[in-house]
Scaffold this active site. Structure first.
Site, short mmCIF file in Angstrom:
data_model
loop_
_atom_site.label_atom_id
_atom_site.label_comp_id
_atom_site.label_asym_id
_atom_site.label_seq_id
_atom_site.Cartn_x
_atom_site.Cartn_y
_atom_site.Cartn_z
N HIS A 1 0.81 -1.22 0.00
CA HIS A 1 0.00 0.00 0.00
C HIS A 1 0.85 1.27 0.00
CE1 HIS A 1 0.32 -0.10 4.54
NE2 HIS A 1 0.33 1.22 4.36
N ASP B 1 0.48 -7.54 1.52
CA ASP B 1 0.86 -6.14 1.70
C ASP B 1 2.37 -5.95 1.66
OD1 ASP B 1 0.36 -3.44 1.87
OD2 ASP B 1 0.22 -3.40 4.05
N SER C 1 4.63 2.31 8.07
CA SER C 1 4.35 1.17 7.18
C SER C 1 5.53 0.87 6.28
CB SER C 1 3.13 1.48 6.31
OG SER C 1 1.95 1.45 7.07
#
Length: 335
Positions: free
Chosen positions: A72, A102, A179
């Site tokens: 993402h 992911d 992230s």
């Protein structure tokens, strides 16, 4: 005459000279991890014309330019910009992008002598182990946080609706921008890639395990993508009571079915929520990462023998595995 009021002896219960206070030991471990792995952490920026890009972190895993981050974060683009910990920016190509876990793999021209982190076997982790998160939350580069492993083998549904299996839960503070950064064990080796935090909740953050990452990296390098089979379940790793493991000739862990997808292969074969998968085609399954690894492209369209525990009894079901449809990447969701 000795005056006790001027004694320099430590107070009762204090550590003896040379003893290390617990806080100092903790601080030294966190500081050593930050010094060792921090230089391998990069800022990752993706931009798409007319649309919001991604901003997150990544970690160099090979000195020849391989960088691991979140799917993402790359936001479906083919090129991103990296900000190096030691200063300077460089472009990177997206070699592989797998929204199902992911994870994304990048390749960039890195400076000579660039520091690379090492991926650890995430099975060494136990609840309560110290872990350190390193990343660029909210644009604050090279931020270090620490906490413990709260749980292992979780399943996580991302903002785009995809399910990510074999996820590590930690209470290390993560924020948007973390992230794609590494979750590091006290050994200085990477055990996970930070992927999500729960907005409005304290102490709930998640990382994709390093074992899942190693499998995905191998697929990216060999095929440019991850082609895999699936059973149509959401599952998590659970420990088995010793008496049950012995009675059913199972291992110490299994994979508990937490959700059966309507119309999927598992439902058609009669699997239920609460079943615990312990083997696939006779190969022991000790965790969700084992299940992911075994459900490779070779099993697409083929019936696989699923050994499971239900109501304390071992039984088998034949499940025809289907190819997992690659969902669209999340478009610029925050890290």
């Amino acid at each position: 005459m000795f005056d006790a009021t001027h004694s320099t002896a430590p107070p009762e219960g204090a550590p003896e000279a040379g003893d290390e206070a617990p806080l100092d030991a903790y601080s030294r471990v966190v500081s050593a991890v930050a010094d060792q792995v921090g230089p391998a952490v990069v800022r990752v920026e993706s931009r798409r014309p007319g649309r919001r890009g991604g901003l997150g972190s990544g970690v160099v895993i090979a000195g020849d330019g391989l960088v691991l981050t979140n799917s993402h974060v790359v936001a479906g683009t083919r090129r991103v910009r990296l900000g190096m910990a030691e200063g300077g920016d460089t472009d990177a190509e997206v070699l592989g992008d797998d929204p199902a876990t992911d994870l994304a793999l990048l390749r960039a021209e890195l400076p000579r002598g660039a520091v690379a982190a090492v991926l650890e076997d995430s099975k060494v982790l136990k609840r309560g182990h110290l872990v350190v998160g390193i990343g660029n939350p909210l644009g604050f580069e090279s931020t270090v946080t620490a906490g413990i492993v709260s749980a292992l083998g979780r399943s996580l549904r991302s903002q785009s609706g995809r399910l990510i299996d074999d996820v590590i839960q930690t209470d290390a503070a993560l924020n948007p921008g973390n992230s794609g950064g590494p979750l590091v064990a006290a050994s200085g080796r990477v055990v996970g890639i930070n992927t999500a935090m729960i907005a409005g909740a304290q102490g709930l953050a998640f990382a994709v395990s390093s074992n899942t990452a190693r499998f995905v990296i191998g697929e990216f390098i060999a095929h440019g993508r991850v082609r895999r089979a699936h059973l149509g379940i959401a599952a998590q790793t659970v420990p088995l009571a010793r008496r049950i493991a012995l009675a059913t000739q199972s291992g110490a862990h299994g994979v508990r079915v937490g959700e059966v997808m309507a119309g999927g292969p598992a439902e058609l074969a009669g699997l239920r929520v609460g079943d615990i998968i312990v083997a696939l085609d006779g190969i022991m399954v000790a965790g969700a990462d084992d299940l992911l690894r075994l459900l490779n492209a070779d099993r697409i369209g083929h019936a696989v023998q699923v050994s499971l525990l239900r109501d304390g009894r071992r039984m088998t079901r034949m499940v025809t595995a289907q190819e997992r449809v690659q969902p669209a990447s999340a478009s610029g969701s925050p890290g």
